[in-house]
Design an enzyme around this catalytic site. Structure first.
Site, PDB file in Angstrom:
ATOM      1  N   GLY A  88      51.632 -19.659  79.490  1.00 25.92           N
ATOM      2  CA  GLY A  88      50.914 -19.366  78.248  1.00 25.92           C
ATOM      3  C   GLY A  88      51.684 -19.604  76.960  1.00 25.92           C
ATOM      4  O   GLY A  88      51.234 -19.187  75.892  1.00 25.92           O
ATOM      5  N   ASP A 111      44.273 -23.169  83.886  1.00 23.70           N
ATOM      6  CA  ASP A 111      45.409 -23.468  84.767  1.00 23.70           C
ATOM      7  C   ASP A 111      45.043 -23.068  86.194  1.00 23.70           C
ATOM      8  O   ASP A 111      44.202 -22.191  86.413  1.00 23.70           O
ATOM      9  CB  ASP A 111      46.672 -22.697  84.325  1.00 23.70           C
ATOM     10  CG  ASP A 111      47.937 -23.387  84.855  1.00 23.70           C
ATOM     11  OD1 ASP A 111      48.660 -24.007  84.049  1.00 23.70           O
ATOM     12  OD2 ASP A 111      48.206 -23.319  86.081  1.00 23.70           O
ATOM     13  N   ASP A 127      40.937 -25.610  88.420  1.00 24.47           N
ATOM     14  CA  ASP A 127      41.424 -26.990  88.383  1.00 24.47           C
ATOM     15  C   ASP A 127      40.628 -27.760  87.339  1.00 24.47           C
ATOM     16  O   ASP A 127      39.393 -27.673  87.317  1.00 24.47           O
ATOM     17  CB  ASP A 127      41.178 -27.584  89.788  1.00 24.47           C
ATOM     18  CG  ASP A 127      41.835 -28.934  89.970  1.00 24.47           C
ATOM     19  OD1 ASP A 127      41.974 -29.676  88.977  1.00 24.47           O
ATOM     20  OD2 ASP A 127      42.188 -29.245  91.120  1.00 24.47           O
ATOM     21  N   LYS A 191      51.696 -34.367  77.956  1.00 26.90           N
ATOM     22  CA  LYS A 191      52.895 -34.695  78.709  1.00 26.90           C
ATOM     23  C   LYS A 191      52.635 -36.004  79.450  1.00 26.90           C
ATOM     24  O   LYS A 191      51.521 -36.276  79.899  1.00 26.90           O
ATOM     25  CB  LYS A 191      53.148 -33.576  79.718  1.00 26.90           C
ATOM     26  CG  LYS A 191      54.489 -33.659  80.432  1.00 26.90           C
ATOM     27  CD  LYS A 191      54.510 -32.796  81.680  1.00 26.90           C
ATOM     28  CE  LYS A 191      54.706 -31.324  81.495  1.00 26.90           C
ATOM     29  NZ  LYS A 191      56.007 -30.923  80.978  1.00 26.90           N
TER      30      LYS A 191
HETATM   31  C1  LIG Z   1      54.711 -27.168  82.578  1.00 27.26           C
HETATM   32  S1  LIG Z   1      53.495 -26.031  83.094  1.00 27.26           S
HETATM   33  C2  LIG Z   1      52.695 -25.635  81.588  1.00 27.26           C
HETATM   34  C3  LIG Z   1      53.490 -24.763  80.664  1.00 27.26           C
HETATM   35  C4  LIG Z   1      52.655 -24.263  79.501  1.00 27.26           C
HETATM   36  N1  LIG Z   1      52.352 -25.342  78.572  1.00 27.26           N
HETATM   37  C5  LIG Z   1      53.358 -23.179  78.735  1.00 27.26           C
HETATM   38  O1  LIG Z   1      53.724 -23.396  77.573  1.00 27.26           O
HETATM   39  O2  LIG Z   1      53.550 -22.091  79.266  1.00 27.26           O
HETATM   40  C6  LIG Z   1      52.334 -27.083  83.879  1.00 27.26           C
HETATM   41  C7  LIG Z   1      51.105 -26.382  84.397  1.00 27.26           C
HETATM   42  O3  LIG Z   1      50.121 -27.350  84.772  1.00 27.26           O
HETATM   43  C8  LIG Z   1      49.296 -26.711  85.715  1.00 27.26           C
HETATM   44  N2  LIG Z   1      48.428 -27.670  86.415  1.00 27.26           N
HETATM   45  C9  LIG Z   1      48.795 -28.660  87.247  1.00 27.26           C
HETATM   46  N3  LIG Z   1      47.719 -29.298  87.744  1.00 27.26           N
HETATM   47  C10 LIG Z   1      46.623 -28.709  87.190  1.00 27.26           C
HETATM   48  C11 LIG Z   1      45.223 -28.928  87.300  1.00 27.26           C
HETATM   49  N4  LIG Z   1      44.724 -29.883  88.111  1.00 27.26           N
HETATM   50  N5  LIG Z   1      44.372 -28.145  86.598  1.00 27.26           N
HETATM   51  C12 LIG Z   1      44.873 -27.156  85.800  1.00 27.26           C
HETATM   52  N6  LIG Z   1      46.198 -26.910  85.645  1.00 27.26           N
HETATM   53  C13 LIG Z   1      47.071 -27.667  86.323  1.00 27.26           C
HETATM   54  C14 LIG Z   1      50.306 -26.034  86.639  1.00 27.26           C
HETATM   55  O4  LIG Z   1      49.705 -25.006  87.408  1.00 27.26           O
HETATM   56  C15 LIG Z   1      51.346 -25.526  85.648  1.00 27.26           C
HETATM   57  O5  LIG Z   1      51.175 -24.170  85.351  1.00 27.26           O
END
Ligand SMILES: C[S@@+](CC[C@H](N)C(=O)[O-])C[C@H]1O[C@@H](n2cnc3c(N)ncnc32)[C@H](O)[C@@H]1O
Length: 245
Positions: A88, A111, A127, A191
């Site tokens: 978050g 997420d 998702d 990203k």
């Molecule tokens: C690097 S973390 C994000 C960090 C966030 N921006 C923060 O500031 O706390 C990447 C996130 O992408 C999520 N993620 C990956 N594939 C996903 C999908 N298909 N749908 C939703 N979220 C996804 C992962 O569960 C993970 O929590």
């Protein structure tokens, strides 16, 4: 040398946040070499300490903060969709910058993992590829966003080409989502793992936006292939583009 206070890391040991000073974790049974390296990196990383001191849930928050300080993306009252929100940090930064606490703007996030609530934001667990979840997010923001921001990353396998393809598939999904909801002139920040497969998507971004930049905030580790793509001035969906079902 930077003047940083001594503080406690996640392991509970004392450390100084200066880059260059390296605390070592003792070899223990049950701790793999890669886990030990991860802990060492965390306790020696000044951005981990900075994020904690600012009350952020993640180190990643500093990346968005740095990008926004430099490129001035977020403005009071805007509507923002945050993809891959857990835990978050980006939601916290966005909420502050659009004035969500004062009832300004709109913020929705999604997420796969649980995310603690953020006042006045909608956060879904699910998702982004799930049509129902996507429809729920889009309905909440009234079908329109000024920004779609995505920090989504797939779990890494350690096999770089596989990780690249998996994260590029998320970038594609994020771009698809952005093109569904962005207002004319809107922006997309995501990203992106460099490795080749993203090139076709960059071409699509250049067709859909006035400007596409590659950026790497200081808080993004220099050894990582991670960069961010910043697209501004949404022009509309290119004629040849077919939305993912
Ligand atoms: C690097 S973390 C994000 C960090 C966030 N921006 C923060 O500031 O706390 C990447 C996130 O992408 C999520 N993620 C990956 N594939 C996903 C999908 N298909 N749908 C939703 N979220 C996804 C992962 O569960 C993970 O929590």
């Amino acid at each position: 040398m930077t003047d940083r206070k001594e503080t406690k890391g996640t392991s509970g040991r004392s450390y100084r946040g200066d880059a260059g000073l390296t605390s070592k974790v003792k070899k223990k049974r049950g701790l793999t070499a890669s886990s030990r390296r991860w802990i060492e990196r965390q306790i020696n990383d000044p951005y981990v300490a900075e994020a904690r001191s600012k009350g952020y849930r993640s180190r990643a928050a500093l990346k968005l903060e740095q990008i926004d300080d430099k490129h001035k993306l977020l403005k009071t009252g805007q509507t923002v969709l945050d993809l891959g929100s857990a835990p978050g940090g980006w939601l916290q930064v966005t909420s502050n910058r659009i004035g969500l606490d004062e009832g300004k703007g709109k913020l929705a996030g999604i997420d796969l993992l649980d995310v603690d609530p953020i006042t006045n934001a909608l956060i879904l667990k699910g998702d982004i590829n799930d049509d129902e979840k996507l429809a729920e997010l889009i309905a909440y923001i009234g079908g329109k966003a000024d920004w779609v921001i995505s920090d989504m990353a797939a779990d890494t396998t350690g096999h770089r080409p596989t990780d690249h393809l998996r994260t590029t598939a998320l970038l594609e999904m994020a771009l698809d989502t952005a093109m569904r909801v962005l207002v004319p002139g809107g922006g997309f920040l995501s990203k992106c793992f460099q490795g080749g497969a993203e090139i076709e998507l960059l071409t699509l971004m250049r067709q859909a936006f006035d400007q596409v930049k590659h950026i790497k905030p200081d808080a993004s580790r220099s050894e990582s292939v991670e960069i961010y793509v910043l697209c501004t001035g949404f022009k509309g969906v290119p004629e040849h583009y077919l939305f993912a079902d």
